[in-house]
Write an enzyme that holds these catalytic residues in place. Structure first.
Site, mmCIF file in Angstrom:
data_model
loop_
_atom_site.group_PDB
_atom_site.id
_atom_site.type_symbol
_atom_site.label_atom_id
_atom_site.label_comp_id
_atom_site.label_asym_id
_atom_site.label_seq_id
_atom_site.Cartn_x
_atom_site.Cartn_y
_atom_site.Cartn_z
ATOM 1 N N CYS A 2 6.976 2.490 -4.077
ATOM 2 C CA CYS A 2 6.516 3.012 -2.790
ATOM 3 C C CYS A 2 7.670 3.018 -1.794
ATOM 4 C CB CYS A 2 5.341 2.221 -2.220
ATOM 5 S SG CYS A 2 3.895 2.125 -3.276
ATOM 6 N N ARG A 27 10.811 6.276 -5.530
ATOM 7 C CA ARG A 27 10.161 4.967 -5.567
ATOM 8 C C ARG A 27 8.655 5.076 -5.803
ATOM 9 N NH1 ARG A 27 13.631 1.035 -2.405
ATOM 10 N NH2 ARG A 27 11.816 -0.326 -2.413
ATOM 11 N N TRP A 84 3.229 4.789 -5.001
ATOM 12 C CA TRP A 84 2.972 4.547 -6.408
ATOM 13 C C TRP A 84 1.652 3.800 -6.468
ATOM 14 C CZ3 TRP A 84 2.534 0.109 -9.576
ATOM 15 C CH2 TRP A 84 2.538 0.357 -10.954
ATOM 16 N N ASN A 119 3.541 -1.483 1.373
ATOM 17 C CA ASN A 119 4.012 -1.648 -0.002
ATOM 18 C C ASN A 119 3.605 -3.041 -0.460
ATOM 19 O OD1 ASN A 119 5.281 0.784 0.279
ATOM 20 N ND2 ASN A 119 7.351 -0.044 0.338
ATOM 21 N N GLY A 120 3.240 -3.167 -1.734
ATOM 22 C CA GLY A 120 2.878 -4.474 -2.260
ATOM 23 C C GLY A 120 1.438 -4.511 -2.725
ATOM 24 N N GLU A 511 16.409 -0.104 -26.106
ATOM 25 C CA GLU A 511 16.630 0.714 -24.914
ATOM 26 C C GLU A 511 16.461 2.201 -25.229
ATOM 27 O OE1 GLU A 511 17.808 2.020 -21.024
ATOM 28 O OE2 GLU A 511 16.712 0.335 -21.886
ATOM 29 N N LYS A 515 13.716 4.700 -23.408
ATOM 30 C CA LYS A 515 14.084 5.936 -22.729
ATOM 31 C C LYS A 515 13.226 7.101 -23.230
ATOM 32 C CE LYS A 515 16.712 4.476 -19.804
ATOM 33 N NZ LYS A 515 15.742 3.403 -19.834
ATOM 34 N N GLU A 518 9.587 6.768 -22.006
ATOM 35 C CA GLU A 518 9.470 6.886 -20.555
ATOM 36 C C GLU A 518 9.375 8.336 -20.090
ATOM 37 O OE1 GLU A 518 11.660 3.511 -17.954
ATOM 38 O OE2 GLU A 518 12.973 4.547 -19.370
ATOM 39 N N HIS A 534 8.956 -5.559 -43.503
ATOM 40 C CA HIS A 534 7.942 -6.540 -43.116
ATOM 41 C C HIS A 534 6.810 -5.908 -42.323
ATOM 42 C CE1 HIS A 534 10.290 -9.855 -44.663
ATOM 43 N NE2 HIS A 534 11.352 -9.380 -44.022
ATOM 44 N N LYS A 633 10.546 3.950 -9.431
ATOM 45 C CA LYS A 633 11.762 3.142 -9.384
ATOM 46 C C LYS A 633 11.524 1.899 -8.536
ATOM 47 C CE LYS A 633 16.205 3.667 -10.670
ATOM 48 N NZ LYS A 633 16.563 3.925 -12.062
#
Length: 638
Positions: A2, A27, A84, A119-120, A511, A515, A518, A534, A633
């Site tokens: 946010c 964000r 967000w 925000n939060g 990673e 990516k 995402e 396994h 973000k």
């Protein structure tokens, strides 16, 4: 997550607010909105000529700008937000800013007096909502934010600052808020606990600002005051007052004004199609900048920027510690996993890596001689900050951060720091922040090895030479893009993928899988290659591409055996191989050769083709690369 922008000025501040939102949109982009105190013109929900006006959208900020222009929204006092979603689906009625409604029969049809962005996450919002409903307040949204607006309204008695102070005393959770009241159109109040908020000091006292990030104010002001945990700020034209969480006035010396050059040009795309593409190709420069000035391996490299408690310095700390604990989330966690191999193999120091969001919720055995290392791009990651504070509460006071933002809360709260210089990263899927974190962690490894007497002069010279060559080596890897695009055309047709790596390159496989999932929404998982038999081998078919990181290291022959296991089951392999691995393309086996073998620093090179693979696969599938669904973000909520 946010973004908040607020302003009070002698001019119309709506252009500043929406420009700030454009820069903070990465964000959070589920919805956005702006609210102002309008001295003339119709108000929302009524026909008066003075009061609250608002525009909100579930589209992007560009659409909000059109809406604001068409509606003639303007004013000298206002707040704006890009969201967000946490509480309540992305919908206009859940979008910020939120207005209080007051009480009574007409409460739901008329805006009240308080406008607020937040925000939060407020953990006790259900209890507060029930109490406010009992008082007659009507709720339009499912958000925890609207609860704060009504709570402040219920406590308002002519002094907005006192109402906000009383309200936040009842909040449990994390918040950064900006709020104004139509009954006091000369005043903007901000408060923060657990989420970032800054004060921007305008020129000649004609205007002041609040924001989540200094970048929102680039070109407007470079004079920034960083609010600390629990701070409140009362902002008016030509002046402002700061107070700590106990209500005590804060002096300018305690919260000094800092000059912060947050260049707006950092957010420009230039010739690139997406920010992610731009940031992938900025990695040679980012690594060069991060390593600038590193002439030798000296502990003082980590004395920069930290809070420097009395007696704290890297040379003393590195000599005293007997283990390392790394705390991080997401991509930063994977960089920590790679660093564990370095720290234990080169420095011979025991190292544990913990997911920050889990660490503080389990019983652990603290060791005061541990070096606690946090890794975060923004320096405001809520879970990582909370994990740091938990470690400190257990008596582990040797703290160090690898962080991309010198002015962040993480840097201020850790004793030692290495500030990477990746520059602003807009794309939600982290790229250059990851590789610069690895560079900083490798330097940390060498400094620990030196402090323990395990780094010879010859090894130091060899490692420094390799690090200086990294920008050129990365440039050569980026030249592989056309071959990666050919792979991406195959991947775009798939819905699942496996990534394999061994040893130091298993975190790189993790990673790479992150990516791909995402930004392309292809389900991807990573495994140590030896774990295939396994369980995961059951998934391998011709429709399950298997990406393998295959450097020419001590585990290569073991890895080749794992590749045979995949081919024997009809799997299709995509291998990133060093030139001398003797792995050749054939039926069901696609090979891209890396320009050179890079030893211990190989992870920094092998991750780049995986970034490009994810990027071009997402482009081929037509997804929103820079703003993938459900993500944002700077994760500033738990």
């Amino acid at each position: 997550m946010c973004g908040i922008v607020g302003a009070i000025s002698t001019r119309n501040i709506v252009p500043v607010l929406v420009q700030g939102l454009e820069r903070l949109e990465y964000r959070g982009y589920d919805s956005c909105g702006v609210a102002v105190y309008a001295q003339d013109g119709p108000t929302e929900g009524g026909s008066g000529f003075s009061g609250l006006r608002r525009a909100r959208s579930t589209s992007r900020v560009a659409e909000l700008i059109e809406q604001v222009a068409a509606g003639g929204v303007q004013g000298n006092l206002g707040i704006a937000h890009t969201r967000w979603a946490t509480h309540g689906a992305p919908a206009v009625h859940n979008a910020h800013p939120h207005f209080s409604h007051g009480t009574g029969a007409e409460a739901s049809s008329k805006p009240g007096r308080v406008a607020l962005v937040h925000n939060g996450i407020i953990e006790n919002h259900d209890d507060l909502r029930a109490a406010l409903k009992a008082k007659g307040y009507v709720f339009d949204s499912q958000t925890d934010t609207e609860v704060i607006a009504h709570l402040i309204d219920s406590l308002y008695d002519g002094d907005l600052f006192e109402a906000v102070k009383a309200a936040i005393a009842q909040l449990h959770g994390a918040y950064a808020i900006a709020v104004f009241c139509k009954d006091e159109p000369h005043r903007l109040i901000g408060a923060r606990a657990g989420s970032p908020l800054i004060l921007g000091v305008g020129k000649d006292g004609q205007e002041h600002f609040l924001a989540s990030d200094a970048m929102a104010l680039a070109g407007v002001t470079d004079q920034i005051v960083y609010l600390e945990e629990g701070d409140l700020v009362d902002v008016q034209l030509g002046k402002y007052w700061l107070f700590d969480k106990s209500g005590k006035a804060i002096t300018p010396a305690q919260r000094p004004v800092k000059t912060v050059l947050a260049h707006s040009g950092a957010a420009e795309l230039g010739p690139y199609r997406h920010y992610m593409q731009k940031e992938i190709f900025e990695q040679p420069r980012a690594i060069a900048d991060t390593l600038e000035g590193v002439e030798g391996i000296v502990p003082e490299l980590f004395d920069q920027q930290g809070n420097h408690a009395p007696g704290a310095n890297a040379a003393r700390v590195f000599a005293q510690v007997d283990s390392v604990l790394i705390l991080a989330c997401g991509t930063s966690y994977y960089s920590g996993c790679a660093a564990k191999y370095w720290i234990e193999s080169i420095a011979k120091v025991p190292c544990n890596v913990e997911v920050a969001s889990e660490y503080r919720y389990r019983d652990s055995v603290p060791n005061p001689s541990t070096l606690v290392v946090t890794i975060t791009q923004s320096g405001e990651t809520a879970d990582t900050l909370a994990a740091l504070r938990h470690a400190q509460s257990l008596g582990m006071q040797h703290t160090l951060t690898i962080c991309n933002v010198a002015t962040s809360a993480m840097v201020r709260e850790c004793s030692l720091a290495y500030v990477t210089r990746a520059g602003v990263e807009i794309g939600v899927a982290s790229t250059k922040a990851f590789t610069t974190q690895l560079a900083g962690l490798f330097l940390l490894t060498l400094c620990l090895a030196q402090a323990k007497g395990r780094l010879s002069d010859a090894d130091e010279a060899r490692h420094l030479k390799a690090m200086r060559h990294l920008p050129a080596a990365l440039q050569a890897v980026l030249a592989l893009e056309p071959q990666i695009i050919a792979w991406a055309e195959d991947f775009a047709k798939k819905e699942n993928a496996l990534f394999l790596g061994r040893g130091l390159h298993y975190p790189i496989a993790l990673e790479g899988a992150l990516k791909l999932k995402e930004i392309s929404y292809i389900h991807a998982e990573a495994y140590p290659a030896g774990e295939l038999k396994h369980g995961p081998l059951a998934l391998v078919t011709s429709e399950m591409p298997v990406v393998t990181v295959a450097p020419n290291d001590a585990l290569l022959e073991k890895l080749k055996s794992n590749l045979h296991e995949v081919r024997a089951r009809g799997g299709v392999l995509y291998v990133l191989a060093d030139a001398d691995t003797r792995i050749d393309s054939g039926e069901g086996l696609h090979v891209i050769r890396m320009p050179e073998h890079y030893g211990e620093l190989s992870p920094l090179l092998h991750v780049v083709p995986l970034q490009l693979l994810a990027y071009h696969t997402a482009c081929a599938r037509g997804t929103d690369v820079d703003k993938p669904r459900n993500l944002a973000k700077s994760v500033t909520v738990e």
